[in-house]
Design a protein around this motif. Structure first.
Motif, PDB file in Angstrom:
ATOM      1  N   VAL A 164      40.195  43.748  42.656  1.00 15.13           N
ATOM      2  CA  VAL A 164      41.482  44.239  43.163  1.00 15.13           C
ATOM      3  C   VAL A 164      41.946  45.315  42.186  1.00 15.13           C
ATOM      4  O   VAL A 164      41.973  45.089  40.972  1.00 15.13           O
ATOM      5  CB  VAL A 164      42.527  43.117  43.248  1.00 15.13           C
ATOM      6  CG1 VAL A 164      43.859  43.661  43.761  1.00 15.13           C
ATOM      7  CG2 VAL A 164      42.026  41.987  44.138  1.00 15.13           C
ATOM      8  N   TYR A 165      42.284  46.497  42.708  1.00 15.32           N
ATOM      9  CA  TYR A 165      42.642  47.636  41.863  1.00 15.32           C
ATOM     10  C   TYR A 165      44.101  48.021  42.094  1.00 15.32           C
ATOM     11  O   TYR A 165      44.515  48.285  43.223  1.00 15.32           O
ATOM     12  CB  TYR A 165      41.731  48.821  42.186  1.00 15.32           C
ATOM     13  CG  TYR A 165      42.092  50.106  41.485  1.00 15.32           C
ATOM     14  CD1 TYR A 165      42.122  50.190  40.093  1.00 15.32           C
ATOM     15  CD2 TYR A 165      42.394  51.258  42.221  1.00 15.32           C
ATOM     16  CE1 TYR A 165      42.440  51.379  39.456  1.00 15.32           C
ATOM     17  CE2 TYR A 165      42.713  52.452  41.592  1.00 15.32           C
ATOM     18  CZ  TYR A 165      42.733  52.509  40.206  1.00 15.32           C
ATOM     19  OH  TYR A 165      43.056  53.689  39.578  1.00 15.32           O
ATOM     20  N   SER A 166      44.876  48.042  41.016  1.00 16.54           N
ATOM     21  CA  SER A 166      46.288  48.394  41.106  1.00 16.54           C
ATOM     22  C   SER A 166      46.651  49.360  39.987  1.00 16.54           C
ATOM     23  O   SER A 166      46.109  49.273  38.873  1.00 16.54           O
ATOM     24  CB  SER A 166      47.151  47.131  41.002  1.00 16.54           C
ATOM     25  OG  SER A 166      48.532  47.451  41.016  1.00 16.54           O
ATOM     26  N   VAL A 218      46.358  36.153  41.846  1.00 14.71           N
ATOM     27  CA  VAL A 218      45.180  36.713  42.520  1.00 14.71           C
ATOM     28  C   VAL A 218      43.912  36.594  41.686  1.00 14.71           C
ATOM     29  O   VAL A 218      42.818  36.417  42.230  1.00 14.71           O
ATOM     30  CB  VAL A 218      45.437  38.193  42.883  1.00 14.71           C
ATOM     31  CG1 VAL A 218      44.170  38.867  43.394  1.00 14.71           C
ATOM     32  CG2 VAL A 218      46.539  38.293  43.926  1.00 14.71           C
ATOM     33  N   SER A 219      44.034  36.664  40.359  1.00 17.24           N
ATOM     34  CA  SER A 219      42.852  36.729  39.502  1.00 17.24           C
ATOM     35  C   SER A 219      42.003  35.466  39.534  1.00 17.24           C
ATOM     36  O   SER A 219      40.863  35.475  39.062  1.00 17.24           O
ATOM     37  CB  SER A 219      43.259  37.045  38.059  1.00 17.24           C
ATOM     38  OG  SER A 219      44.098  36.029  37.539  1.00 17.24           O
ATOM     39  N   ASP A 220      42.533  34.379  40.076  1.00 16.12           N
ATOM     40  CA  ASP A 220      41.714  33.171  40.246  1.00 16.12           C
ATOM     41  C   ASP A 220      40.709  33.346  41.384  1.00 16.12           C
ATOM     42  O   ASP A 220      39.711  32.623  41.461  1.00 16.12           O
ATOM     43  CB  ASP A 220      42.606  31.954  40.535  1.00 16.12           C
ATOM     44  CG  ASP A 220      43.427  31.543  39.326  1.00 16.12           C
ATOM     45  OD1 ASP A 220      43.012  31.875  38.195  1.00 16.12           O
ATOM     46  OD2 ASP A 220      44.482  30.911  39.511  1.00 16.12           O
ATOM     47  N   CYS A 235      48.471  38.749  30.459  1.00 14.59           N
ATOM     48  CA  CYS A 235      47.553  38.033  31.356  1.00 14.59           C
ATOM     49  C   CYS A 235      46.171  37.923  30.721  1.00 14.59           C
ATOM     50  O   CYS A 235      45.502  36.887  30.824  1.00 14.59           O
ATOM     51  CB  CYS A 235      47.457  38.760  32.699  1.00 14.59           C
ATOM     52  SG  CYS A 235      49.019  38.871  33.604  1.00 14.59           S
ATOM     53  N   VAL A 236      45.744  38.995  30.066  1.00 14.45           N
ATOM     54  CA  VAL A 236      44.462  38.964  29.360  1.00 14.45           C
ATOM     55  C   VAL A 236      44.531  37.980  28.195  1.00 14.45           C
ATOM     56  O   VAL A 236      43.603  37.188  27.974  1.00 14.45           O
ATOM     57  CB  VAL A 236      44.096  40.370  28.839  1.00 14.45           C
ATOM     58  CG1 VAL A 236      42.764  40.334  28.090  1.00 14.45           C
ATOM     59  CG2 VAL A 236      44.028  41.366  29.984  1.00 14.45           C
TER      60      VAL A 236
END
Length: 388
Positions: free
Chosen positions: A184-186, A209-211, A236-237
């Protein structure tokens, strides 16, 4: 029997392995004679307009989102002092820059991948996650360097239109994620729209979403966000999420011609991108040392943002004077609708010595103008008043 590889042998082996994965790239590069992201995103007509007709008589160069207030004096001094040693590869200096960026971002060094500006890293991600038909969810429109590279190796794009205010719709992007989604690109703040979503909205989006799929967040303009660096998704990282944050020195640091950028992510995500980067020989010694001097030059960065804001207010004044609709910008550029063909507008502005960009989205032509020095914005306002 135990064997070992020299650094040169290891580099050669890595290059051969990576080249095997690049077999589908020539068709992409044939369409795009330059790897520069700004050049890559242009139409053939615009490329000829800017690069092949020359720029004689230009009063305001406002088409490439460059920062005319940088690089900083510390960066310039570092470049000057580095020239006598430029015959040497910057192995130790590159490692020091990586350590300094890691400390700045609050992560370990293995969470950092350096690149020659963000373009190289966007290419690496586009190829790594677009190969073998990988599906990438993007906002539309968006900065299309990563999507174009992905398409060039067979990737598929799932586009989610921005809303009526030209903001990306994170909820709909989340709904578009499926079992086929590879990335996913934002972009936040957004290019080319200049709009933004809050840091909390973006972090909540990434965390949810990253899950299901890795999220790549391009934060090229994060320093211009109304929340500043507090809007970043670096946390988040730090929490171990499948999030890749990309930053560049090209904007607020004024390094567009020096080419330094980096990604922050878990080592396993960076490992997917590394085969498609250049293996450590991409950054010049002057660029590395300049970035090391500039990375935490808070006084200069604050001045750069402030000068940009002052010039932006001049632009807003000019747009208001001609009755143009204003799309509030949170970057070092702004976009507004124009009531004529985009190519015609570009030509008429160029006749006045002002270079800008145009887009057509949903049958509406738009102008994107970079924020330059005050004299450049005054030249833009004067030309705009005459053209419209």
């Amino acid at each position: 029997m135990k064997t070992s590889l020299t650094r040169r042998q290891a580099l050669k082996a890595g290059t051969l392995a990576a080249s095997a994965a690049f077999v589908n790239l020539p068709s992409l590069f044939a369409k795009s004679p330059s790897y520069n992201a700004e050049f890559l995103s242009m139409t053939d007509e615009e490329r000829a307009f800017y690069y092949f007709e020359g720029q004689e008589g230009v009063k305001a160069r406002l088409f490439a989102n460059e920062n005319p207030f940088g690089p900083s004096e510390k960066a310039i001094a570092a470049i000057t002092n580095s020239l006598k040693d430029s015959y040497m590869y910057p192995f130790d200096e590159r490692a020091e820059l990586q350590r300094k960026i890691a400390a700045y971002e609050g992560v370990s060094e293995d969470h950092i991948l350096l690149g020659a500006g963000s373009t190289q890293l966007l290419m690496a991600a586009g190829v790594a996650f677009g190969m073998k038909g990988g599906e990438i969810v993007i906002s539309h429109p968006t900065f299309d360097s990563l999507p174009k590279y992905a398409e060039g190796v067979g990737g598929k794009l799932v586009k989610v239109d921005v809303d009526s205010g030209l903001k990306q719709q994170l909820g709909k992007m989340a709904d578009a994620v499926s079992s086929k989604t590879s990335l996913v690109y934002s972009v936040n703040p957004m290019n080319p729209t200049g709009t933004q979503v809050s840091g909390k909205e973006m972090r909540d989006f990434c965390n949810s979403v990253s899950d299901r799929a890795p999220v790549f967040v391009d934060e090229a303009y994060i320093d211009y966000h109304p929340e500043g660096l507090k809007a970043s998704t670096i946390s988040c990282v730090q929490q171990g999420k499948n999030v890749i944050v990309c930053k560049t020195f090209s904007k607020v640091h004024g390094f567009a011609g020096l080419r330094v950028g980096y990604c922050v992510a878990k080592p396993d995500l960076l490992a997917k991108m590394k085969p498609f980067s250049t293996g450590g020989f991409d950054l010049s010694r002057p660029a590395v040392l300049a970035a090391t001097a500039s990375v935490d030059d808070k006084a200069f960065l604050s001045m750069s943002v402030q000068q940009t804001e002052e010039s932006k207010q001049l632009l807003y004044k000019g747009l208001k004077a001609v009755g143009a609709s204003l799309i509030p910008s949170f970057t070092n550029f702004a976009m507004f609708p124009i009531d004529m063909n985009g190519s015609t507008f570009l030509s008429r502005m160029k006749e006045k010595g002002v270079l800008v960009r145009s887009w057509n989205f949903k049958n509406q032509d738009w102008c994107r103008v970079s924020i330059g020095r005050k004299d450049e914005m005054e030249a833009f306002n004067k030309a705009l008043a005459q053209v419209v």
